[in-house]
Structure formats: structure tokens, C-alpha cells
Design an enzyme around this catalytic site. Structure first.
Site, mmCIF file in Angstrom:
data_model
loop_
_atom_site.group_PDB
_atom_site.id
_atom_site.type_symbol
_atom_site.label_atom_id
_atom_site.label_comp_id
_atom_site.label_asym_id
_atom_site.label_seq_id
_atom_site.Cartn_x
_atom_site.Cartn_y
_atom_site.Cartn_z
ATOM 1 N N GLU A 277 -4.562 -5.917 1.880
ATOM 2 C CA GLU A 277 -3.531 -4.980 2.326
ATOM 3 C C GLU A 277 -2.216 -5.708 2.589
ATOM 4 O O GLU A 277 -1.144 -5.254 2.180
ATOM 5 C CB GLU A 277 -3.994 -4.245 3.584
ATOM 6 C CG GLU A 277 -2.968 -3.268 4.165
ATOM 7 C CD GLU A 277 -2.761 -2.048 3.295
ATOM 8 O OE1 GLU A 277 -1.665 -1.937 2.697
ATOM 9 O OE2 GLU A 277 -3.668 -1.210 3.200
ATOM 10 N N ASP B 261 1.299 -5.124 0.680
ATOM 11 C CA ASP B 261 2.476 -4.649 1.408
ATOM 12 C C ASP B 261 3.662 -5.587 1.287
ATOM 13 O O ASP B 261 4.818 -5.136 1.226
ATOM 14 C CB ASP B 261 2.117 -4.442 2.883
ATOM 15 C CG ASP B 261 1.141 -3.295 3.097
ATOM 16 O OD1 ASP B 261 0.962 -2.489 2.176
ATOM 17 O OD2 ASP B 261 0.552 -3.210 4.198
ATOM 18 N N SER C 56 -1.477 3.375 0.524
ATOM 19 C CA SER C 56 -1.037 2.060 0.996
ATOM 20 C C SER C 56 -0.079 1.411 0.003
ATOM 21 O O SER C 56 0.709 0.543 0.383
ATOM 22 C CB SER C 56 -2.241 1.138 1.201
ATOM 23 O OG SER C 56 -2.965 1.489 2.341
#
Length: 569
Positions: free
Chosen positions: A289, A293, A486
Site C-alpha cells: 500500500e 501510494d 487505493s
């Protein structure tokens, strides 16, 4: 992290008795424990509890009006954001509330520290036995079965009757927020023989390879995102990190070398930590993640200073660090102009009081000029992840009207809704006026579809969408693809950060709270409406993506050139 300034109080000259001698009133109770938690037994009496008191906040209606005044593109006050001190003046509890609560704590020999910039939170540590006496409560140990994490909570507590109206709630007491267990999307390693992903596109045409693999070049072509370097060093983009998801510099360098060869491969992010957060750089500790990001902020918002905010595991706020990160940012003199967060909860996981308090914190940061974006969830209408349900499960913070919720699309000719795109209607927060017309149009269009499964009067989400499937990243040195909102959230946040850079270069304020702009005529016209697809869940087809706003893709996907015009560039 938090201000340690002492609270100035005027202690009224009244003799108070001990808490059990007072008229105690049940303040909060819950009937049952969520299915994922099991009662273990009574909490050991000498175990220390880190508790917080939320005092009743001051003039939140006034702050909301000010937020709308500085956010509505039709307002003469647009862009005249509030200072840190102005926001705190709205939020600060009344002096009589501070006096009443601190006097009660003092008589019980409890020393509390200020735990938020405006003084609306106090924190202290007491033993289970003392907490039980203070709040006429029975604290027990509960086990979160999926993760094996234990918590000490109570199903009911009381406060002195004369503190009602001064003390909002005690936290964490009845909150059973499941710990973040880590991203559940899968990483699909790049396979041999697949069409080479797009790099450095020089024409406006979207490369055919983008139908199966999304790269920065695809997003630049799809949305018209510029490749030129940002110029304003005071315009920053914040990326939230939790649960020891670490952003790896080497993975980012490998990513930029392949997909942004026009950028220096040394381009990176800075680090901010709280609650014992860190960001070790061993490749084996890279988080999927966190890599995603940072690669789709640094790699899209060319040259915009990006800060990775690593929230550690020493948070004791009962909501996985969500309260701590927002109070940390509120305490800063210059918080980021954009904040991207690809984490969230199912709305039923949080009691209304803590959800409302967090939402009010987002309002505070928005009033200071920060655009706050959250991913809408990956379970369609069934919440943050696909799960069995009979009624639709909204997500939080997407249901908070003061954040911008980002859904997901897939495909390029044309884009369609990703079937996992979280969307729906809050059961806590009412529909805000800025989206009333758009949501009413949608509800009229679907008639009685899914009747009784959602709150027609609730705040609808998401607000906007972007690509969220087959997104190529580098993870622990390997190229591969991920999917989820996400992906969509940092992509959208990067676009906002680039617009802010151009605004700052012209001496104009940042965009701040985005929703009044997005739902305005000029804002909606700057988005590409997504009219195909749906977000199934709960044994239904979910909601359809149709013309206009819908709770799958919101108002649509960004068009950078049109957005430039809409914001006055």
C-alpha cells in the site's frame, strides 16, 4: 505531537463529592459486541488504561458556515482560509465545560493533558479499577478473532449528570473498531508476453496497452495530466501510512526509472512520523500500500513536495491512529494542502460520536485550506471489502461530508465503473446541501431499486473517481499490478496538488475543501461522466453508474484542462 499547554480553568467554589456519591447517569451503552470480537473475561484491575475525554466542542455550526464560505466557488470569501487560531476559537469548549470537567478530574486525583490543539480532547492514564469507579463501568478483555488482537472495552459507562452537556464522550470505551489488517488487494507480478506498458506518451491518444495495464503515462493521456515539474515548494502533498506499511525508496526509484524517465530517478518523498512510526528501507519490509501510494503521488504530481506520514503502532486512540494523525496535522502551522488516505472503516464499526468527532476534525483541516481525500472502499455496496450483508454497508470516512471520497474506474474506451468501487449513503451523516440536487436526480432515476437497503437521506459517496484496476507498481523490486480505490485516491490527490501548484504560482490560494467546487456547474462540467457499470454486493447488483452523479463513480473522472479552467487558471 500534542500541545502540552496547561488548560486555564476557573474552578468554581463548589464542594464536589466522589464520583459514586454523585448522581451518575448512563452516558453510552451498546447492546452487543460485534461478531468479530469475543469476550475473554474481566480486565485485570491493575492494568493501566489510556483514556481520552472528548469535551463538547464550541461553535461547530459556525465553523461549518465558515468552511462553506471559503470553499463555495460562488462565495466572495472563496479561498480566504481560516488560520489555525481562528479554527481553534470555533472548536474550543466553553470555559464552563473545561472548568466542570477538570474540577471533577482533580477531585479524583486524575491528571489530564491537553490532547488536541483546540483543547477539546483531554488524555490521561488510570488503572482499570479506577476507571471502573470513575465511570461506573465494567471493563473487560475482548479478542478480535481475525487478528488475535485484544482490547479492553466496556459495553456501558456513566458520567456525573452535571457533566452532561460538557463532556461529549469517553474514548475508547464502547468502540470496537477492528484493527487494520493490511491491504487485501493482491499483487499480480508482471507476466512475460504481455504488451509493454506505456511510457512517456507524446501524443494525446491513449495507448492501447492502457486497456490492460495502467501506468503514469496512461493517466497523463487519459486525464491530460501535465509532465512539467511543479515550481512551488510550499505546496505539499501528504500521504497517510498506517500498520507498518513502509514506503520503499528503492522501489520508487525503480518505478520512476521505468515509468517516469523524464524525472530524476532520485526524486523522492520526505518522512513524517508519529506514534512511534518509522520507515525502514530493507526491501523485504516494503509495504504494498505504501509503495502504491508514494509511487502514484511522486510519480504523478511531478515535482510536488510529497510527505509520507507514517503512523506507528503505539497509537492508543482506538481508531488505528486516525485521531492522532488528524490532531497532529491540526497542530501544525502549515499542514499539507492535500492529504491522501487509502484506508478506512465500515461505518458500523465506529460509534456515531467518534465518527462525528473525526468528521469535525476533517472540517477543521478543510477550513484551513487542505483538500482531504479518502478511497471509497473496495466492496461495492458491501463496504470496505466484499462481505455478506442484507443491507448496504457505507464506509467511513467517505460518509463524512467534509472529505472527498474517491471511487474507481477501469478500461479506457470508454472508462466504466470498477465493480468493486465502494459507494452508497451514510447512515450517520445527512445529505449536505451541495450535493442535494445531484443526489436527488440519481434517486429519482433509480426509483424503488434496492428500496430499504440504504438511507436515501444520507450523504452520498463517492464524489469523484479515477482508474483503479491493473495499476502497475514496483513492490519489493518486482513489477506487478494492483487494484482498488487505493489506487484511485493518490492519483486524484496528485491532480489536485498539481492544480494547487499552478494556483500558487499565480499567487492564488489552494483549492481546499473540494466538494462545493466539484458539485457546482463548472466543477461537474470539468469531469468526465461515467455512465456504465455498477458496484454489486449484498446479493444485489448494487447501484448503477448513470448520467450525472452516482454512488459508484461520483461525478466522474478528472479532465485536467477543464479543471484548470474551472478553478480560474
Amino acid at each position: 505531537m500534542f500541545s502540552s499547554a496547561l488548560l486555564v480553568t476557573c474552578l468554581v467554589a463548589v464542594a464536589y463529592g466522589k464520583p459514586m456519591a454523585r448522581n451518575m447517569q448512563v452516558h453510552e451503552t451498546r447492546e452487543q459486541v460485534p461478531a468479530a470480537f469475543q469476550l475473554v473475561g474481566p480486565a485485570p484491575q491493575d492494568t493501566m488504561l489510556d483514556l481520552r475525554l472528548a469535551l463538547v466542542q464550541g461553535d461547530m455550526a459556525g465553523l461549518e458556515k465558515s468552511l462553506m464560505d471559503v470553499s463555495d466557488p460562488a462565495s466572495p470569501l472563496k479561498g480566504q482560509f481560516l488560520s489555525k487560531e481562528q479554527v481553534e476559537a470555533f472548536v474550543a469548549p466553553k470555559p464552563e465545560s473545561i472548568a466542570a470537567v477538570t474540577a471533577w478530574l482533580k477531585e479524583n486525583d486524575v491528571e489530564a493533558a491537553q490532547a488536541s490543539p483546540a483543547g477539546d480532547w483531554l488524555s490521561f492514564s488510570v488503572s482499570v479499577s479506577k476507571a471502573s469507579a470513575l465511570f461506573d463501568a465494567q471493563f473487560s478483555v475482548f479478542n478480535h478473532t481475525p487478528t488475535g488482537t485484544t482490547f479492553i472495552r466496556t459495553l456501558s459507562y456513566s458520567i456525573p449528570a452535571d457533566l452532561v452537556g460538557h463532556l461529549d464522550f469517553v474514548h475508547p470505551t464502547t468502540v470496537f473498531a477492528p484493527p487494520f489488517s493490511g491491504p487485501v488487494f493482491s499483487f499480480v507480478p508482471a507476466r512475460a508476453g504481455k504488451a509493454a506498458p506505456a511510457v512517456n506518451v507524446t501524443s494525446d491518444a491513449v495507448p492501447a496497452s492502457c486497456a490492460t495495464t495502467i501506468t503514469p503515462a496512461c493517466l497523463q493521456a487519459l486525464y491530460g495530466i501535465p509532465t512539467a515539474l511543479a515550481t512551488q515548494k510550499t505546496n505539499t502533498l501528504g500521504v497517510s501510512g498506517f500498520i507498518e506499511q513502509f514506503a520503499n525508496q528503492q522501489d520508487l526509484k525503480t518505478f520512476l526509472t521505468r515509468f517516469r524517465p523524464d524525472l530524476p530517478s532520485t526524486t523522492t518523498f520526505t518522512l513524517q512520523t508519529l506514534d512511534g512510526g518509522e520507515n525502514p528501507q530493507q526491501l523485504s519490509e516494503a509495504g504494498i500500500e505504501a509503495d502504491l501510494d508514494t509511487q502514484y503521488t511522486v510519480g504523478i504530481a511531478s515535482g510536488v513536495p510529497t510527505v509520507f506520514i507514517s503512523v506507528g503502532e503505539r497509537n492508543r486512540d482506538g481508531v488505528n491512529g486516525f485521531l492522532d494523525i488528524i490532531n497532529t496535522l491540526l497542530g501544525e502551522s502549515s499542514p499539507p494542502q492535500v492529504l491522501s488516505t487509502s484506508y478506512g472503516f465500515d461505518e458500523p464499526d465506529l460509534p456515531t460520536n467518534i465518527a462525528t468527532n473525526l468528521c469535525n476534525a476533517y472540517m477543521q483541516l478543510g477550513a484551513r485550506g487542505t483538500s482531504i481525500l479518502f478511497s471509497s472502499g473496495d466492496g461495492g455496496v458491501s463496504g470496505s471489502q466484499s462481505q455478506s450483508c442484507t443491507t448496504f454497508i457505507p464506509t467511513f470516512p467517505s460518509g463524512c461530508p467534509f472529505v472527498t471520497s474517491v471511487g474507481a474506474t477501469t478500461g479506457i474506451g470508454p472508462e466504466v465503473a470498477a465493480d468493486f468501487s465502494g459507494g452508497g449513503f451514510s447512515n450517520i451523516f445527512a445529505q449536505p446541501s451541495f450535493q442535494a440536487s445531484a443526489v436527488t436526480t440519481f434517486l429519482n432515476a433509480i426509483g424503488n431499486t434496492n428500496s430499504g437497503k440504504f438511507n436515501r437521506a444520507g450523504r452520498g459517496f463517492p464524489d469523484i473517481a479515477a482508474q483503479g484496476e491493473n495499476v502497475e507498481i514496483v513492490f519489493q523490486g518486482e513489477f506487478g499490478e494492483v487494484a482498488g480505490t487505493s489506487c484511485s485516491c493518490p492519483i486524484t490527490a496528485s491532480i489536485i496538488a498539481l492544480l494547487n501548484d499552478e494556483l500558487a504560482a499565480q499567487g492564488k490560494p489552494s483549492l481546499g475543501f473540494l466538494n462545493p467546487l466539484l458539485y457546482s456547474a463548472q466543477g461537474a462540467a470539468a469531469l468526465t461522466d461515467i455512465t456504465s457499470g455498477s458496484n454489486p454486493g449484498c446479493n444485489t447488483n448494487g447501484f448503477p453508474a448513470i448520467a450525472g452523479w452516482d454512488p459508484v463513480t461520483g461525478l466522474g473522472t478528472p479532465n485536467f484542462a477543464a479543471l484548470r479552467t474551472a478553478v480560474g487558471l
